[in-house]
Design an enzyme around this catalytic site. Sequence first.
Site, PDB file in Angstrom:
ATOM      1  N   ASP A  58      11.681 -58.122   5.210  1.00 38.81           N
ATOM      2  CA  ASP A  58      11.919 -58.081   3.777  1.00 38.81           C
ATOM      3  C   ASP A  58      11.837 -56.607   3.348  1.00 38.81           C
ATOM      4  O   ASP A  58      11.446 -55.730   4.130  1.00 38.81           O
ATOM      5  CB  ASP A  58      10.939 -58.969   3.003  1.00 38.81           C
ATOM      6  CG  ASP A  58      11.544 -59.376   1.661  1.00 38.81           C
ATOM      7  OD1 ASP A  58      12.504 -58.716   1.209  1.00 38.81           O
ATOM      8  OD2 ASP A  58      11.058 -60.341   1.044  1.00 38.81           O
TER       9      ASP A  58
HETATM   10  C1  NOJ Z   1      12.961 -58.669  -1.646  1.00 32.52           C
HETATM   11  C2  NOJ Z   1      13.017 -60.159  -1.692  1.00 32.52           C
HETATM   12  O1  NOJ Z   1      11.771 -60.718  -1.326  1.00 32.52           O
HETATM   13  C3  NOJ Z   1      14.081 -60.741  -0.786  1.00 32.52           C
HETATM   14  O2  NOJ Z   1      14.143 -62.117  -0.987  1.00 32.52           O
HETATM   15  C4  NOJ Z   1      15.398 -60.072  -1.035  1.00 32.52           C
HETATM   16  O3  NOJ Z   1      16.396 -60.649  -0.234  1.00 32.52           O
HETATM   17  C5  NOJ Z   1      15.251 -58.602  -0.763  1.00 32.52           C
HETATM   18  N1  NOJ Z   1      14.270 -58.039  -1.665  1.00 32.52           N
HETATM   19  C6  NOJ Z   1      16.562 -57.849  -0.906  1.00 32.52           C
HETATM   20  O4  NOJ Z   1      16.936 -57.757  -2.212  1.00 32.52           O
END
Ligand code: NOJ
Length: 751
Positions: free
Chosen positions: A290
């Site tokens: 993430d």
């Molecule tokens: C953080 C989020 O937790 C995740 O779900 C997302 O895909 C990413 N950022 C990218 O934007």
Amino acid sequence: MQQFVPLMRSTTIRILCSLVLLISLTDAQTMTIAQRVDSLLRLMTLDEKVGQLNQYTDDGVATGPVTLDKDKPQQVKQGKLGSILNVLGGERTRSWQKIAMQSRLRIPLLFGQDVVHGYKTTFPIPLAEACSWDLEAMERAARIAAVEASAGGVHWTFAPMVDISRDPRWGRVMEGAGEDTYLGSQIAAARVRGFQGKGIGQTDAVMACVKHFAAYGAAVGGRDYNSVDMSDRMLWETYLPPFKAALDAGAGTFMNSFNDLNGIPATGNSYLMRDILKGKWNFSGFVVSDWGSVGEMINHGSVKDPADAARSAILAGCDMDMESRCYTGTLAKLVTDGVVPMAVVDDAVRRILTKKFELGLFDDPYRFCDPKREAKALNEPAHAAAARDMARKSIVLLKNEKNILPISKGTKTIAFIGPLVKAVKQNKGFWDVELPGVDSNFIVTQWEGLQEKIGKHSTLLYAKGCEIEGNDRSGFAEAVETAKKADVVILSIGERRDMSGEAKSRSDLSIPGVQVELAMELLKTGKPVVVLINAGRPLVFNELADAAPAILYTWWLGSEAGNAIADVLFGDYNPSAKLAMTFPRSVGQIPIYYNYYNTGRPATGDNDRFYRSAYIDLSIHPRYEFGYGLGYSPFTYSGLKLSVGSMSMTGTIQASVTITNAGKYAGEEVVQLYLRDLVGSIIRPMKELKDFRKIALAPGESKTITFTIDKEKLSFYDQHVQWVAEPGEFELMIGASSRDIRQKERFTLTK
Ligand code: NOJ
């Protein structure tokens, strides 16, 4: 060996590269993807390999804390980037790809994007869609999102989010399918099918990324990014099945998560990624971290510095580093120092390159950015029609006293009041995609939807009344006066769209500001008041729930919000949605979910002195239970029949039941099948959803539906975390919600 390649003379490299590229082009037909990947891998320097494992965001679009790099194009040219996220529009993806084509090995970039509930056409937030229990409609919504996004150059969506969540304080409940493992698994698979269409590599498909692996939805206290502490059995039984279902549906990639699981950050958790995902489940795609989660392990306290973070993540099976810059700065040295085996890096690169080949990017790096296709896909009337259909299927009718809904089309004067009546972007919910140059009026506001519906037959009056937040009551008087002039009042209130979503946990789940007060003032006029609650999570609104005669929970419905709401208000669509998450009476009841275990002193009613495993100041029941939702016609359930009273481990039982539409509106009913294993070596929940059917019935029509019970439906994880079914007695319950059980029977499972 690879690290010596940079030392070779550049002309030799060029000849070699051209040769291999030629081979990969001419032999593309005959070579398998695995062979093409291997031949490319042999050419890559260690730095180029690490580059493939590195992902940055496009500058200017932030879905996390951004680090701006001025030299990003330079890095792409040097092969230091394998993927970019948040690149919006075909033109921009094309220009990045052109830069990648200037790199030594011309390895195409992979473009990722959070296409969570639509691209240009915004569909309802995923939790709202989940309330439709309509798998085909959800698959269609994901399909359309993929058609639009892929035409705009997106290869890969960070969706579906399949985290089971039992805590509405957590802002990200809006992104998932709610609290139930069975329903969540079905929806996870449907969404993957929708995104990936006929398969990765089709130009109208995007590769799915199932997230967040794993257990992110169980963050302590509903606080985002927080720790998770749970038994292995709970993990396997409740939280992992939707991931497995998504994988079985063919999901190409996984994203790990921000939380730690039992003290080990998910991003560096080899039990999750190596043992379960890539081991037991044999997942052949790749795992992306993430946003920044590799580096964030330093804050968790599980690693000491970026190099240690990179080591921990890659060894645990995290193939791509989103935005933390740990891999890019340290991984090559970790390999040359012998801390990380080259084979581990090669495996990660191989997984990523394989997906790039499967997507066809080596044959044509621009195949997903086609301006003609983009223009067509983004202006397709059928997409708006599907969004309207999905939106009306997502609206939950919570209350309808004296059948004040649907509103008669002949009603003379209607007052439409509230801060969300004329709001535009609020309808889009949290994870909308802001496309450059796309007019936000593409959203049909609630006001426009209603105006369009009533045409010239009725007069529509408006007053804002108050803001979503704050304590300004100066608009109350005008709102009350407006209500007094009307035959029916519709009040639209709720959260701001960004009060739920990532990093949007709330400790107070009431409807913000003075909106409930405004509702109470309007109710005092004695006019029939229909309340629309717009939100990204279950809210707490007992006073309103008691006082208002009619309540529709509209969530955030997307581009077609106004039309969908109007369809339901005026009976052009008979609401059929059922809650995918329990609504508590108070924050103090959280976590709350329907499939709890019995205690030794089970609460049997609200007034038992000792048999009361709940609170002295609250009913034992939630405000609205999982599976609850009304329609304009009542449905009756009758004649439950089991084909036999007992079955063996290899046998089955057919349970049939007849459903009748006893009202005057055609409609759909979600018939829910729950099971309870009465005695188990591990105590079993009071009931568990094991199947459902959504059926359409004309007024007066009856249909008999049949569910098949087999060993799989009766199995659970025992104390050794083995999937077993134990002989004994079971209760089978069929109902209109998890509480409203209409028919039940018992049967026996024999050896
Ligand atoms: C953080 C989020 O937790 C995740 O779900 C997302 O895909 C990413 N950022 C990218 O934007």
